[in-house]
Motif scaffolding. Structure first.
Motif, short mmCIF file in Angstrom:
data_model
loop_
_atom_site.label_atom_id
_atom_site.label_comp_id
_atom_site.label_asym_id
_atom_site.label_seq_id
_atom_site.Cartn_x
_atom_site.Cartn_y
_atom_site.Cartn_z
N ARG A 289 -1.72 -57.96 -43.09
CA ARG A 289 -1.93 -58.74 -41.86
C ARG A 289 -0.57 -59.17 -41.31
NH1 ARG A 289 -5.94 -56.57 -42.67
NH2 ARG A 289 -8.07 -57.39 -42.84
N PRO A 290 0.20 -58.23 -40.76
CA PRO A 290 1.55 -58.58 -40.29
C PRO A 290 1.49 -59.49 -39.07
CG PRO A 290 0.97 -56.35 -39.62
CD PRO A 290 -0.12 -56.80 -40.55
N ALA A 291 2.50 -60.32 -38.94
CA ALA A 291 2.59 -61.21 -37.78
C ALA A 291 2.90 -60.40 -36.53
CB ALA A 291 3.69 -62.25 -38.02
N PRO A 292 2.45 -60.83 -35.37
CA PRO A 292 2.76 -60.11 -34.12
C PRO A 292 4.26 -60.02 -33.90
CG PRO A 292 1.03 -61.74 -33.75
CD PRO A 292 1.57 -62.00 -35.13
N LEU A 293 4.67 -58.89 -33.31
CA LEU A 293 6.08 -58.68 -32.99
C LEU A 293 6.39 -59.24 -31.60
CD1 LEU A 293 6.47 -54.97 -34.17
CD2 LEU A 293 7.28 -57.02 -35.37
N THR A 294 7.66 -59.52 -31.40
CA THR A 294 8.11 -59.93 -30.07
C THR A 294 7.99 -58.74 -29.11
OG1 THR A 294 9.68 -61.49 -31.03
CG2 THR A 294 10.06 -60.82 -28.74
N PRO A 295 7.39 -58.91 -27.95
CA PRO A 295 7.25 -57.77 -27.02
C PRO A 295 8.61 -57.18 -26.65
CG PRO A 295 5.85 -59.59 -26.34
CD PRO A 295 6.71 -60.12 -27.44
N ASN A 296 8.62 -55.89 -26.41
CA ASN A 296 9.81 -55.20 -25.90
C ASN A 296 9.70 -55.16 -24.38
OD1 ASN A 296 11.87 -53.54 -25.10
ND2 ASN A 296 11.43 -51.90 -26.57
N ARG A 297 10.29 -56.13 -23.73
CA ARG A 297 10.14 -56.26 -22.29
C ARG A 297 10.91 -55.19 -21.51
NH1 ARG A 297 7.91 -61.34 -20.73
NH2 ARG A 297 7.45 -62.62 -22.57
N ASN A 298 11.69 -54.36 -22.21
CA ASN A 298 12.34 -53.23 -21.53
C ASN A 298 11.31 -52.23 -21.02
OD1 ASN A 298 15.00 -54.13 -21.94
ND2 ASN A 298 15.03 -53.28 -24.01
N ALA A 299 10.11 -52.27 -21.60
CA ALA A 299 9.04 -51.37 -21.16
C ALA A 299 8.22 -51.96 -20.02
CB ALA A 299 8.12 -51.04 -22.34
N TRP A 300 8.35 -53.25 -19.77
CA TRP A 300 7.54 -53.89 -18.73
C TRP A 300 8.05 -53.47 -17.35
CZ3 TRP A 300 5.94 -59.57 -20.23
CH2 TRP A 300 5.34 -59.55 -21.49
N GLY A 301 7.14 -53.10 -16.51
CA GLY A 301 7.50 -52.60 -15.19
C GLY A 301 7.85 -51.12 -15.18
N LYS A 302 7.62 -50.43 -16.29
CA LYS A 302 7.96 -49.00 -16.40
C LYS A 302 6.68 -48.18 -16.54
CE LYS A 302 10.57 -45.76 -19.36
NZ LYS A 302 11.54 -45.27 -18.37
N THR A 303 6.56 -47.11 -15.75
CA THR A 303 5.44 -46.18 -15.87
C THR A 303 5.99 -44.76 -15.99
OG1 THR A 303 3.94 -47.57 -14.58
CG2 THR A 303 3.36 -45.24 -14.78
N ILE A 304 5.54 -44.04 -17.01
CA ILE A 304 5.93 -42.65 -17.23
C ILE A 304 4.96 -41.78 -16.43
CG2 ILE A 304 6.32 -40.87 -18.97
CD1 ILE A 304 6.47 -43.17 -21.05
N GLU A 305 5.50 -40.85 -15.66
CA GLU A 305 4.65 -40.06 -14.77
C GLU A 305 3.99 -38.89 -15.52
OE1 GLU A 305 3.57 -40.81 -11.85
OE2 GLU A 305 4.71 -42.67 -11.93
N VAL A 306 3.05 -39.25 -16.35
CA VAL A 306 2.25 -38.25 -17.08
C VAL A 306 1.15 -37.74 -16.15
CG1 VAL A 306 0.72 -37.86 -19.05
CG2 VAL A 306 2.72 -39.36 -19.30
N PRO A 307 1.01 -36.43 -15.98
CA PRO A 307 -0.05 -35.90 -15.11
C PRO A 307 -1.43 -36.45 -15.51
CG PRO A 307 1.47 -34.15 -15.69
CD PRO A 307 1.87 -35.35 -16.51
N GLU A 308 -2.24 -36.73 -14.51
CA GLU A 308 -3.57 -37.30 -14.75
C GLU A 308 -4.61 -36.19 -14.80
OE1 GLU A 308 -4.39 -40.53 -12.00
OE2 GLU A 308 -2.24 -40.75 -11.66
N ARG A 309 -5.41 -36.21 -15.86
CA ARG A 309 -6.49 -35.23 -16.00
C ARG A 309 -7.74 -35.95 -16.49
NH1 ARG A 309 -2.86 -30.11 -18.36
NH2 ARG A 309 -1.87 -29.76 -16.33
#
Length: 372
Positions: free
Chosen positions: A171-191
């Motif tokens: 039961r590990p404790a929650p990690l600190t969020p990596n806010r470098n990913a916030w506001g980022k979207t990878i353009e993966v094709p939608e299917r």
């Protein structure tokens, strides 16, 4: 053994010795998960099998740094026509070794050779749930055995092999969020899986198809873009009766030239953020009802995590919808839904990709390779 076979199996690969940690390895907080990658079979004992041209490759004992009660094995293999693979594992209890459990029979020609999971593997020590070994008593000692069979065994190549070990009691404790990913979207094709035959049950190959399409664009390699029906055909598990076998899906993606693919467990949504921050989408196995906030009734589903909003909510390519495949879900919903699979993930990327720092030894990395 024929030297041509040995060269084919081991060419261009190197592996630290198995059996114990590297000397003076710094302690690593495993958080209840250990990933064990094999970039070579050089440490495996080789013997002849019962059938003509059959080769058996058996690892030394693998001493884990956690006590694990679940195990998933993944492989990336080149199997020419006329060849097939069996993947087995066993564990040790205090006074005995378990039986060898089969985690998959893999072939590119299911009409000629089996490509299927194996039912009926249940005894006093544990059982196999399609692609996962579940032990009744956690263990720190494991072993792998591969059997290559068929008329073209000599041309077969195992390019990558891995174990993902899990302590379900951690039961590990929650990690600190990596806010470098916030506001980022990878353009993966939608299917959408709904656009294809049997659309209600092919979320996993649709997820794989989207991830391969993304790397096809990034690498400018159109041959990596496999449409959903092609993936369905390549991952179908006749015994399971569908396309949801996790390791068959990643084995298919990992059979493509230049690609690495495997099923792993991660410990926290922050590790998803680590991958997104690197521009690497991640496939997630989860409960669809929980994700949508509908109920807690079990409903297995596969999606692609492609980003996070400015406030940390996950951006998801959800194949289970006819339109608007890309959606945003509440962060808490994803955490709860992903826990349904104990945070199982499809990690698919080019072999030379720059991966995020692996703080805990949960994916292919120097940290994971330092323990065997």
């Amino acid at each position: 053994m024929n030297q041509v076979l040995l060269v084919t199996l081991l060419a261009g690969l190197a592996l630290p010795k198995l059996g114990q940690p590297m000397a003076k390895a710094a302690p690593v907080d495993a958080r209840g998960i250990q990933f064990v990658p094999f970039a070579s079979l050089a440490g495996f004992k080789r013997s002849r099998g019962a059938q003509p041209n059959e080769v058996v490759l058996t690892s030394k004992e693998i001493h884990a740094r956690i006590r694990a009660d679940e195990l998933i094995a993944s492989w990336n293999a080149h199997l020419p026509p006329g060849s097939y693979l069996k993947v087995e594992t066993r564990a040790w209890n205090s006074d005995h070794a378990t039986a060898w459990y089969c985690l998959g029979l893999w072939s590119n020609e299911p009409e000629l050779h089996p490509r299927e999971s194996v039912r009926g593997q249940r005894d006093a020590d544990g059982y196999v749930d399609t692609d996962t070994l579940i032990l009744r008593k956690a263990s720190e000692r494991f072993q792998l055995r591969l059997t290559l069979s068929g008329e073209n065994t000599r041309q077969s190549t195992i390019r990558f092999l891995s174990l993902s070990l899990l302590d379900t009691g951690a039961r590990p404790a929650p990690l600190t969020p990596n806010r470098n990913a916030w506001g980022k979207t990878i353009e993966v094709p939608e299917r959408s899986q709904m656009a294809y035959e049997n659309g209600g049950v092919i979320c996993s190959p649709t997820t794989i198809s989207m991830m391969l399409a993304y790397w096809s664009l990034q690498l400018k390699q159109p041959q990596l873009d496999h449409d959903v029906p092609e993936v369905v055909k390549g991952v179908f598990d006749r015994v399971w009766g569908g396309t949801g076998n996790w390791v068959f899906n990643t084995a298919y993606a990992g059979s493509l030239p230049g690609m690495r693919a495997y099923t792993a467990r991660l410990s926290d949504i922050a590790e998803l953020e680590d991958f997104v921050a690197r521009g690497i989408p991640v496939g997630l196995s989860l409960c669809y009802n929980r994700l949508r906030g509908k109920s807690r009734e079990a409903s297995g589903h596969l999606v692609v995590c492609v980003g996070f909003t400015e406030t940390g909510d996950p951006v998801i390519n959800d194949p289970g919808t006819s339109r608007n495949v890309r959606k945003v879900f509440p962060r808490a919903n994803l955490v709860d839904a992903w826990a349904y699979s104990k945070n199982a993930a499809y990690l698919i990327y080019p072999q030379n990709a720059k991966l995020p720092k692996d703080r805990f030894g949960h994916w292919e990395s120097p940290v994971a390779r330092s323990w065997k």
